[in-house]
Each structure stands twice: as structure tokens, then as C-alpha cells.
Design an enzyme around this catalytic site. Structure first.
Site, PDB file in Angstrom:
ATOM      1  N   GLY A  58       0.789  -1.231   0.000  1.00  0.00           N
ATOM      2  CA  GLY A  58       0.000   0.000   0.000  1.00  0.00           C
ATOM      3  C   GLY A  58       0.819   1.278   0.000  1.00  0.00           C
ATOM      4  O   GLY A  58       0.292   2.350   0.321  1.00  0.00           O
ATOM      5  N   LYS A  59       2.099   1.199  -0.404  1.00  0.00           N
ATOM      6  CA  LYS A  59       2.944   2.409  -0.418  1.00  0.00           C
ATOM      7  C   LYS A  59       2.331   3.519  -1.270  1.00  0.00           C
ATOM      8  O   LYS A  59       2.321   4.685  -0.873  1.00  0.00           O
ATOM      9  CB  LYS A  59       4.343   2.099  -0.990  1.00  0.00           C
ATOM     10  CG  LYS A  59       5.199   1.202  -0.145  1.00  0.00           C
ATOM     11  CD  LYS A  59       6.602   1.061  -0.730  1.00  0.00           C
ATOM     12  CE  LYS A  59       6.636   0.486  -2.123  1.00  0.00           C
ATOM     13  NZ  LYS A  59       6.220  -0.940  -2.199  1.00  0.00           N
ATOM     14  N   THR A  69       8.741   0.097 -12.225  1.00  0.00           N
ATOM     15  CA  THR A  69       8.989  -1.113 -13.023  1.00  0.00           C
ATOM     16  C   THR A  69       7.657  -1.749 -13.419  1.00  0.00           C
ATOM     17  O   THR A  69       6.596  -1.378 -12.907  1.00  0.00           O
ATOM     18  CB  THR A  69       9.846  -2.132 -12.247  1.00  0.00           C
ATOM     19  OG1 THR A  69       9.139  -2.549 -11.086  1.00  0.00           O
ATOM     20  CG2 THR A  69      11.186  -1.540 -11.854  1.00  0.00           C
ATOM     21  N   LYS A  78       8.665   9.243  -7.944  1.00  0.00           N
ATOM     22  CA  LYS A  78       8.868   7.789  -8.007  1.00  0.00           C
ATOM     23  C   LYS A  78      10.174   7.586  -8.761  1.00  0.00           C
ATOM     24  O   LYS A  78      10.216   7.737  -9.991  1.00  0.00           O
ATOM     25  CB  LYS A  78       7.696   7.140  -8.758  1.00  0.00           C
ATOM     26  CG  LYS A  78       7.827   5.633  -8.934  1.00  0.00           C
ATOM     27  CD  LYS A  78       7.360   4.853  -7.722  1.00  0.00           C
ATOM     28  CE  LYS A  78       7.586   3.353  -7.946  1.00  0.00           C
ATOM     29  NZ  LYS A  78       7.136   2.538  -6.809  1.00  0.00           N
ATOM     30  N   GLY A 110       9.213  -1.906  -3.917  1.00  0.00           N
ATOM     31  CA  GLY A 110       9.326  -3.069  -3.040  1.00  0.00           C
ATOM     32  C   GLY A 110       9.638  -2.635  -1.621  1.00  0.00           C
ATOM     33  O   GLY A 110       9.124  -1.630  -1.148  1.00  0.00           O
TER      34      GLY A 110
HETATM   35  N1  LIG Z   1      -6.147   0.825   1.538  1.00  0.00           N
HETATM   36  C1  LIG Z   1      -6.310   0.192   0.376  1.00  0.00           C
HETATM   37  N2  LIG Z   1      -7.539   0.089  -0.189  1.00  0.00           N
HETATM   38  C2  LIG Z   1      -7.736  -0.570  -1.345  1.00  0.00           C
HETATM   39  N3  LIG Z   1      -6.777  -1.148  -2.037  1.00  0.00           N
HETATM   40  C3  LIG Z   1      -5.567  -1.086  -1.529  1.00  0.00           C
HETATM   41  C4  LIG Z   1      -5.233  -0.414  -0.317  1.00  0.00           C
HETATM   42  N4  LIG Z   1      -3.918  -0.514  -0.093  1.00  0.00           N
HETATM   43  C5  LIG Z   1      -3.441  -1.224  -1.123  1.00  0.00           C
HETATM   44  N5  LIG Z   1      -4.411  -1.565  -1.984  1.00  0.00           N
HETATM   45  C6  LIG Z   1      -4.317  -2.350  -3.216  1.00  0.00           C
HETATM   46  O1  LIG Z   1      -3.252  -3.263  -3.059  1.00  0.00           O
HETATM   47  C7  LIG Z   1      -2.399  -3.209  -4.185  1.00  0.00           C
HETATM   48  C8  LIG Z   1      -1.055  -2.683  -3.750  1.00  0.00           C
HETATM   49  O2  LIG Z   1      -1.177  -1.348  -3.311  1.00  0.00           O
HETATM   50  P1  LIG Z   1      -0.075  -0.297  -3.658  1.00  0.00           P
HETATM   51  O3  LIG Z   1      -0.373   0.980  -2.971  1.00  0.00           O
HETATM   52  O4  LIG Z   1       0.125  -0.238  -5.136  1.00  0.00           O
HETATM   53  O5  LIG Z   1       1.173  -1.040  -2.975  1.00  0.00           O
HETATM   54  P2  LIG Z   1       2.722  -0.775  -3.168  1.00  0.00           P
HETATM   55  O6  LIG Z   1       2.878   0.609  -3.665  1.00  0.00           O
HETATM   56  O7  LIG Z   1       3.294  -1.002  -1.808  1.00  0.00           O
HETATM   57  O8  LIG Z   1       3.180  -1.819  -4.143  1.00  0.00           O
HETATM   58  C9  LIG Z   1      -3.056  -2.325  -5.209  1.00  0.00           C
HETATM   59  O9  LIG Z   1      -3.799  -3.110  -6.100  1.00  0.00           O
HETATM   60  C10 LIG Z   1      -3.958  -1.445  -4.367  1.00  0.00           C
HETATM   61  O10 LIG Z   1      -5.080  -1.008  -5.077  1.00  0.00           O
HETATM   62 MG   LIG Z   2       3.689   1.410  -5.316  1.00  0.00          MG
END
Ligand SMILES: Nc1ncnc2c1ncn2[C@@H]1O[C@H](COP(=O)(O)OP(=O)(O)O)[C@@H](O)[C@H]1O
Ligand SMILES: [Mg+2]
Length: 258
Positions: free
Chosen positions: A31-32, A58, A54, A129
Site C-alpha cells: 500500500g505504499k 517497473t 517515483k 518493493g
Molecule cells: N487501503 C487500500 N484500499 C484498497 N486497495 C488497496 C489499499 N492498499 C493497497 N491496496 C491495493 O493493493 C495493491 C497494492 O497497493 P499499492 O499501494 O500499489 O502497494 P505498493 O505501492 O506497496 O506496491 C493495489 O492493487 C492497491 O489497489
Molecule cells: Mg507502489
């Protein structure tokens, strides 16, 4: 067991996290990006000029939205920049090597982040990551990580963590790695479940001393206006939010959606 934690967030100054803040995580997919968007939204609502950088994106070959696309959609920060994009969904350095593309150079990233910092009140830099993923190369040819970026810039770091089983170990490992490098760090939970179980409440209680925010699961799927209005409620005043009591937050998180 009374599931809601007693503790209030660690005492912090409102808007303590200023200047440049790195966003790392205990893993990929924690969720970053969504947390970065939430901090950007809360800081902008507090009147700050915010940039989101960013360094290494990747996995662009799959054609899906990039992290910056999602931050723009959810939070519309003043400025956004992706410094390098690579096709394969790998850590940035191996992704550069496999594509035969130039890897990210540490001082190129340092200069780009400092340039945005000169023009904004807050610059959020999202890693790739977890903390020790190889991001690119130094002039010596050695790999550098987000931890090296934090020590080179001399800035603090937010660790985004999962809420469920396994998070205490991953979070402790990441915080220990930052602490031994002298990097101040706090934790935000990426996705608090709509129906928390005992393990989530137990983890919340353990992590409260480090926590400066927690996003509800589903935050990333909210309509942008709702996301922006809700973001301050998920973050403590240190991150431009209004969350000042985990017990109140927990009661609200437990309410069925209206
Ligand atoms: N609070 C949240 N509500 C809904 N979806 C979430 C939430 N946090 C993460 N996700 C989902 O989980 C996946 C990873 O989130 P992301 O923010 O892209 O993680 P990271 O940047 O750490 O790889 C995405 O598909 C995102 O939509
Ligand atoms: Mg990310």
C-alpha cells in the site's frame, strides 16, 4: 481481550514530517502508493505544495496505471515525477539490467529530489518493493537502496506495513535496519480490514508506539473526492491529519459503511 488499544499516537508536532519524506514498505504490494496519495492529499488540504517522486517504476510493459498515475488520480499533487521506467516487474536495478537500460544513479536521484524540495513544502519519494531492494548504481558500480537514499539525503522514512499475520516481524526488521542507519522512521498500516480479527487488533496494539496512520481497506478504490476528504482522518497530525486517538479511530473503523 478488549480489542481497542489504549494508547494515543506517539506525541508528535503537527506537520512534523516536512521537507523530504521517503515512503518504503515491509514488502511490495503493501500500500505504499495509496499511503503516499493519502499523505499528499492531507498535506495539500493543509495548504502545502506537494511533489511526489517515483525514482524507479517497473513493470510498465503490462500497460496498467503507473504508481504516479494512481497518485495523480487519487490526490492530484502539485507536481509528480517518475525518474526511470522499466518494462519488467522486477526491482529497478535488475529491471534496468535485463532491459539493457541505464540504471538509476544515486546522485541523479538525490539531485532530482532536492530540486523538487526547493520548490515544494513536502516531497514524498516512493521506493520500490521493500527497504533493501537494489534501486540502481553508485559511481563505484555498487548497488544502492532506499536506505542509502535516506542516509544520503538525511531524511526520515515512513514504513508502510500490512495489518495481518506476519507484519510484526517484517515491520521490526525494517525499523531495525533504519534505526541502525540512524534514519528516523514511523509506520502507517496500508489496509485495515473492514472485518478485523483478533490478529489485527493485537498487531495494532503492538504497533501503536510507531504508528502515524492507518488506511481502511478499500481506500484505493474510493472516488477521488471522497479519498481526499477522508485522508486526514487516517493520519495523525504529524502527517497533516486529525487522527489523535486510536480508540476513537478503531470505533469508527468498526462502523459498517454508510
Ligand atoms: N487501503 C487500500 N484500499 C484498497 N486497495 C488497496 C489499499 N492498499 C493497497 N491496496 C491495493 O493493493 C495493491 C497494492 O497497493 P499499492 O499501494 O500499489 O502497494 P505498493 O505501492 O506497496 O506496491 C493495489 O492493487 C492497491 O489497489
Ligand atoms: Mg507502489
Amino acid at each position: 481481550m478488549d480489542p481497542t488499544p489504549e494508547a494515543r499516537p506517539a506525541p508528535t508536532q503537527p506537520g512534523e514530517w516536512r521537507g523530504i519524506v521517503l515512503i518504503t514498505g515491509t514488502d511490495t504490494d503493501v500500500g505504499k502508493t495509496i499511503v503516499t496519495a493519502a499523505i499528499a492529499a492531507a498535506a495539500q488540504a493543509a495548504g502545502l505544495r506537494v511533489a511526489v517522486v517515483k525514482p524507479g517504476q517497473t513493470g510498465i510493459a503490462d500497460g496498467g496505471p503507473t504508481d504516479i498515475d494512481r497518485v495523480v488520480q487519487l490526490a492530484a499533487p502539485h507536481t509528480t515525477r517518475t525518474l526511470a521506467s522499466y518494462p519488467e516487474p522486477l526491482a529497478p536495478l535488475p529491471a534496468a539490467r535485463i532491459a539493457g537500460m541505464a540504471p538509476l544513479e544515486l546522485y541523479e536521484v538525490v539531485d532530482a529530489v532536492r530540486a523538487e524540495s526547493a520548490k515544494h513544502d513536502l516531497v514524498l519519494v516512493e521506493g520500490a518493493g521493500g527497504l533493501l531492494v537494489p534501486m540502481g548504481v553508485r559511481p563505484s558500480g555498487e548497488a544502492w537502496t532506499l536506505a542509502d537514499l535516506a542516509t544520503t539525503l538525511g531524511v526520515q522514512t515512513i514504513v508502510v506495513a500490512r495489518a495481518g499475520l506476519g507484519t510484526l516481524n517484517h515491520t521490526a526488521l525494517t525499523l531495525e535496519a533504519l534505526e541502525r542507519r540512524g534514519v528516523p522512521a514511523k509506520v502507517v498500516l496500508g489496509a485495515w480490514p473492514a472485518e478485523p480479527e483478533l490478529v489485527h487488533w493485537a498487531n495494532l496494539t503492538e504497533l501503536v508506539p510507531h504508528l502515524v496512520g492507518a488506511l481502511p481497506d478499500g481506500a484505493g478504490r474510493m472516488e477521488p473526492g471522497v479519498f481526499q476528504r477522508s485522508a486526514p482522518g487516517w493520519l495523525t497530525p504529524a502527517l497533516y491529519g486529525v487522527l489523535d486517538d486510536w480508540r476513537v479511530w478503531a470505533d469508527e473503523a468498526a462502523e459498517p459503511p454508510a
